[in-house]
Design a protein around this motif. Structure first.
Motif, PDB file in Angstrom:
ATOM      1  N   GLN A  41       0.882  -1.162   0.000  1.00 40.67           N
ATOM      2  CA  GLN A  41       0.000   0.000   0.000  1.00 40.67           C
ATOM      3  C   GLN A  41       0.923   1.216   0.000  1.00 40.67           C
ATOM      4  O   GLN A  41       2.129   1.077   0.161  1.00 40.67           O
ATOM      5  N   LYS A  42       0.382   2.412  -0.110  1.00 34.01           N
ATOM      6  CA  LYS A  42       1.237   3.605  -0.197  1.00 34.01           C
ATOM      7  C   LYS A  42       2.206   3.729   0.971  1.00 34.01           C
ATOM      8  O   LYS A  42       3.347   4.108   0.790  1.00 34.01           O
ATOM      9  N   SER A  43       1.777   3.414   2.169  1.00 30.78           N
ATOM     10  CA  SER A  43       2.679   3.528   3.319  1.00 30.78           C
ATOM     11  C   SER A  43       2.734   2.230   4.122  1.00 30.78           C
ATOM     12  O   SER A  43       2.888   2.247   5.342  1.00 30.78           O
ATOM     13  N   VAL A  44       2.638   1.105   3.415  1.00 32.94           N
ATOM     14  CA  VAL A  44       2.683  -0.212   4.052  1.00 32.94           C
ATOM     15  C   VAL A  44       3.619  -1.108   3.262  1.00 32.94           C
ATOM     16  O   VAL A  44       3.499  -1.221   2.044  1.00 32.94           O
ATOM     17  N   PHE A  45       4.537  -1.763   3.976  1.00 32.35           N
ATOM     18  CA  PHE A  45       5.509  -2.654   3.351  1.00 32.35           C
ATOM     19  C   PHE A  45       5.510  -4.001   4.033  1.00 32.35           C
ATOM     20  O   PHE A  45       5.389  -4.083   5.256  1.00 32.35           O
ATOM     21  N   GLU A  46       5.664  -5.070   3.243  1.00 34.48           N
ATOM     22  CA  GLU A  46       5.916  -6.404   3.759  1.00 34.48           C
ATOM     23  C   GLU A  46       7.418  -6.627   3.691  1.00 34.48           C
ATOM     24  O   GLU A  46       8.048  -6.360   2.667  1.00 34.48           O
ATOM     25  N   VAL A  47       7.982  -7.114   4.778  1.00 32.16           N
ATOM     26  CA  VAL A  47       9.426  -7.338   4.864  1.00 32.16           C
ATOM     27  C   VAL A  47       9.660  -8.745   5.389  1.00 32.16           C
ATOM     28  O   VAL A  47       9.056  -9.142   6.389  1.00 32.16           O
ATOM     29  N   VAL A  48      10.535  -9.488   4.730  1.00 26.85           N
ATOM     30  CA  VAL A  48      11.018 -10.766   5.228  1.00 26.85           C
ATOM     31  C   VAL A  48      12.506 -10.559   5.472  1.00 26.85           C
ATOM     32  O   VAL A  48      13.253 -10.239   4.539  1.00 26.85           O
ATOM     33  N   CYS A  49      12.941 -10.702   6.724  1.00 22.91           N
ATOM     34  CA  CYS A  49      14.333 -10.394   7.036  1.00 22.91           C
ATOM     35  C   CYS A  49      14.834 -11.200   8.230  1.00 22.91           C
ATOM     36  O   CYS A  49      14.070 -11.870   8.905  1.00 22.91           O
ATOM     37  N   ARG A  50      16.117 -11.080   8.472  1.00 20.34           N
ATOM     38  CA  ARG A  50      16.745 -11.668   9.664  1.00 20.34           C
ATOM     39  C   ARG A  50      16.737 -10.623  10.777  1.00 20.34           C
ATOM     40  O   ARG A  50      16.490  -9.445  10.538  1.00 20.34           O
TER      41      ARG A  50
END
Length: 102
Positions: A41-50
């Motif tokens: 979304q404009k100010s929403v991020f999905e992150v996969v990280c350590r």
């Protein structure tokens, strides 16, 4: 990246944009988030990280915002949570489980 060593995050932000300084902060926050995940979304991020990547992400975001005017929320999702997301509308351009390059 070893799947067991990663976490799923949802990053949301609200940055004041009335002033030119706020607009610059918004741009900087968006660029930081784009380096770690993908925009849903404009100010929403999905992150996969350590965990180490999460620490770097939090430090970079903390340095970019004005804590008196801006707000960032980082939600740690349960394992495999992104697999359970129901999505309607335009398909995603990026697979959140794909390689992460920082």
């Amino acid at each position: 990246m070893d799947r067991e060593l990663t976490m799923d995050l949802l990053v949301t932000y609200d940055v004041e944009t009335i002033t030119p300084q706020g607009q610059r902060r918004l741009h900087k926050v968006a660029k930081i988030c784009e380096a770690y995940g993908h925009r849903v979304q404009k100010s929403v991020f999905e992150v996969v990280c350590r965990e180490t990547d999460k620490l770097r992400l939090v430090a970079a975001l903390n340095a970019a915002i004005d804590p008196l005017q801006d707000s960032i929320r980082i939600y740690r999702l349960p394992a495999n949570a992104l697999d359970d997301v129901e999505h309607l509308g335009r398909p995603r351009d990026v697979d959140p489980r794909g390689p992460l390059v920082i």
